[in-house]
Design a protein around this motif. Structure first.
Motif, PDB file in Angstrom:
ATOM      1  N   CYS A   1     -57.715 -48.718  -8.962  1.00 16.80           N
ATOM      2  CA  CYS A   1     -58.758 -48.001  -8.211  1.00 16.80           C
ATOM      3  C   CYS A   1     -58.750 -48.359  -6.732  1.00 16.80           C
ATOM      4  CB  CYS A   1     -60.126 -48.296  -8.820  1.00 16.80           C
ATOM      5  SG  CYS A   1     -60.280 -47.629 -10.474  1.00 16.80           S
ATOM      6  N   LYS A   2     -57.787 -49.141  -6.326  1.00 16.39           N
ATOM      7  CA  LYS A   2     -57.625 -49.505  -4.913  1.00 16.39           C
ATOM      8  C   LYS A   2     -56.154 -49.333  -4.574  1.00 16.39           C
ATOM      9  CE  LYS A   2     -61.466 -52.603  -4.879  1.00 16.39           C
ATOM     10  NZ  LYS A   2     -62.041 -53.865  -4.679  1.00 16.39           N
ATOM     11  N   PRO A   3     -55.830 -49.160  -3.310  1.00 17.29           N
ATOM     12  CA  PRO A   3     -54.420 -48.956  -2.949  1.00 17.29           C
ATOM     13  C   PRO A   3     -53.594 -50.229  -3.164  1.00 17.29           C
ATOM     14  CG  PRO A   3     -55.788 -49.031  -0.982  1.00 17.29           C
ATOM     15  CD  PRO A   3     -56.717 -49.070  -2.160  1.00 17.29           C
ATOM     16  N   HIS A   4     -52.715 -50.188  -4.149  1.00 16.05           N
ATOM     17  CA  HIS A   4     -51.848 -51.334  -4.435  1.00 16.05           C
ATOM     18  C   HIS A   4     -50.368 -50.974  -4.404  1.00 16.05           C
ATOM     19  CE1 HIS A   4     -54.927 -54.222  -5.610  1.00 16.05           C
ATOM     20  NE2 HIS A   4     -55.535 -53.249  -6.261  1.00 16.05           N
TER      21      HIS A   4
ATOM     22  N   ARG B   1     -45.255 -48.241   3.570  1.00 14.57           N
ATOM     23  CA  ARG B   1     -46.578 -47.632   3.728  1.00 14.57           C
ATOM     24  C   ARG B   1     -47.217 -47.511   2.361  1.00 14.57           C
ATOM     25  NH1 ARG B   1     -47.202 -42.635   1.915  1.00 14.57           N
ATOM     26  NH2 ARG B   1     -45.408 -41.286   1.673  1.00 14.57           N
ATOM     27  N   MET B   2     -48.526 -47.628   2.336  1.00 20.95           N
ATOM     28  CA  MET B   2     -49.268 -47.508   1.088  1.00 20.95           C
ATOM     29  C   MET B   2     -49.282 -46.040   0.654  1.00 20.95           C
ATOM     30  SD  MET B   2     -49.866 -50.622   0.672  1.00 20.95           S
ATOM     31  CE  MET B   2     -50.924 -50.688  -0.757  1.00 20.95           C
ATOM     32  N   LEU B   3     -49.303 -45.813  -0.660  1.00 20.32           N
ATOM     33  CA  LEU B   3     -49.419 -44.448  -1.161  1.00 20.32           C
ATOM     34  C   LEU B   3     -50.803 -43.905  -0.821  1.00 20.32           C
ATOM     35  CD1 LEU B   3     -47.803 -44.585  -4.720  1.00 20.32           C
ATOM     36  CD2 LEU B   3     -46.747 -44.004  -2.534  1.00 20.32           C
ATOM     37  N   SER B   4     -50.865 -42.649  -0.504  1.00 20.75           N
ATOM     38  CA  SER B   4     -52.143 -42.002  -0.177  1.00 20.75           C
ATOM     39  C   SER B   4     -52.893 -41.669  -1.466  1.00 20.75           C
ATOM     40  CB  SER B   4     -51.881 -40.720   0.607  1.00 20.75           C
ATOM     41  OG  SER B   4     -51.282 -39.754  -0.250  1.00 20.75           O
ATOM     42  N   PRO B   5     -54.187 -41.372  -1.377  1.00 21.11           N
ATOM     43  CA  PRO B   5     -54.919 -40.962  -2.579  1.00 21.11           C
ATOM     44  C   PRO B   5     -54.287 -39.749  -3.261  1.00 21.11           C
ATOM     45  CG  PRO B   5     -56.473 -41.473  -0.838  1.00 21.11           C
ATOM     46  CD  PRO B   5     -55.092 -41.505  -0.225  1.00 21.11           C
ATOM     47  N   SER B   6     -53.801 -38.777  -2.487  1.00 20.32           N
ATOM     48  CA  SER B   6     -53.190 -37.599  -3.112  1.00 20.32           C
ATOM     49  C   SER B   6     -51.884 -37.952  -3.816  1.00 20.32           C
ATOM     50  CB  SER B   6     -52.971 -36.487  -2.086  1.00 20.32           C
ATOM     51  OG  SER B   6     -52.075 -36.898  -1.083  1.00 20.32           O
ATOM     52  N   GLU B   7     -51.141 -38.921  -3.290  1.00 21.81           N
ATOM     53  CA  GLU B   7     -49.908 -39.360  -3.960  1.00 21.81           C
ATOM     54  C   GLU B   7     -50.222 -40.110  -5.253  1.00 21.81           C
ATOM     55  OE1 GLU B   7     -46.801 -39.891  -0.259  1.00 21.81           O
ATOM     56  OE2 GLU B   7     -48.342 -41.420  -0.564  1.00 21.81           O
ATOM     57  N   THR B   8     -51.283 -40.922  -5.243  1.00 27.78           N
ATOM     58  CA  THR B   8     -51.649 -41.610  -6.492  1.00 27.78           C
ATOM     59  C   THR B   8     -52.154 -40.594  -7.515  1.00 27.78           C
ATOM     60  OG1 THR B   8     -53.863 -42.166  -5.658  1.00 27.78           O
ATOM     61  CG2 THR B   8     -52.157 -43.838  -5.402  1.00 27.78           C
ATOM     62  N   ALA B   9     -52.813 -39.544  -7.068  1.00 25.69           N
ATOM     63  CA  ALA B   9     -53.234 -38.482  -7.991  1.00 25.69           C
ATOM     64  C   ALA B   9     -52.016 -37.762  -8.560  1.00 25.69           C
ATOM     65  CB  ALA B   9     -54.160 -37.498  -7.279  1.00 25.69           C
TER      66      ALA B   9
END
Length: 105
Positions: free
Chosen positions: A35-38, A54-62
């Motif tokens: 639930c957090k960017p890891h 770079r951290m994955l964006s919320p849309s990429e995690t979706a």
């Protein structure tokens, strides 16, 4: 499922920051989406100074959770990570529903 694309500079890797830092190819399954960017996208290079992370964006995690590209999340960035992290991937939900269906009939 959408894949994170390669830019022509070699295969990208995914690293789970803080838990399992072994790199995975973008074509391999990821570790649990939190639930957090890891998760970070890494572009390796011959020189350390040329590497990017770079951290994955919320849309990429979706997308990793198999939400369709047309799905829209609302709320703050933190809330969007939570929405993706709390989701059950579509393929897992489908597999489970197929096995439960006979008991409901």
């Amino acid at each position: 499922m959408r894949h994170l694309s390669d830019t022509g500079h070699g295969e990208h890797l995914i690293v789970h920051i803080g838990r399992d830092s072994r790199p995975r190819l973008t074509s391999q399954p990821l570790t649990t989406i939190a639930c957090k960017p890891h998760h970070a996208l890494v572009r390796p290079a011959a020189r350390v100074d040329d590497c990017t992370l770079r951290m994955l964006s919320p849309s990429e995690t979706a997308a990793v959770q198999r939400f369709p590209a047309t799905h829209s999340m609302s709320g703050t960035v933190a809330q969007q990570y939570t929405q993706a992290g709390n989701a059950v991937p579509v393929n897992v939900a489908h597999w489970l529903a197929k096995r439960l269906l006979p008991s409901l009939a």
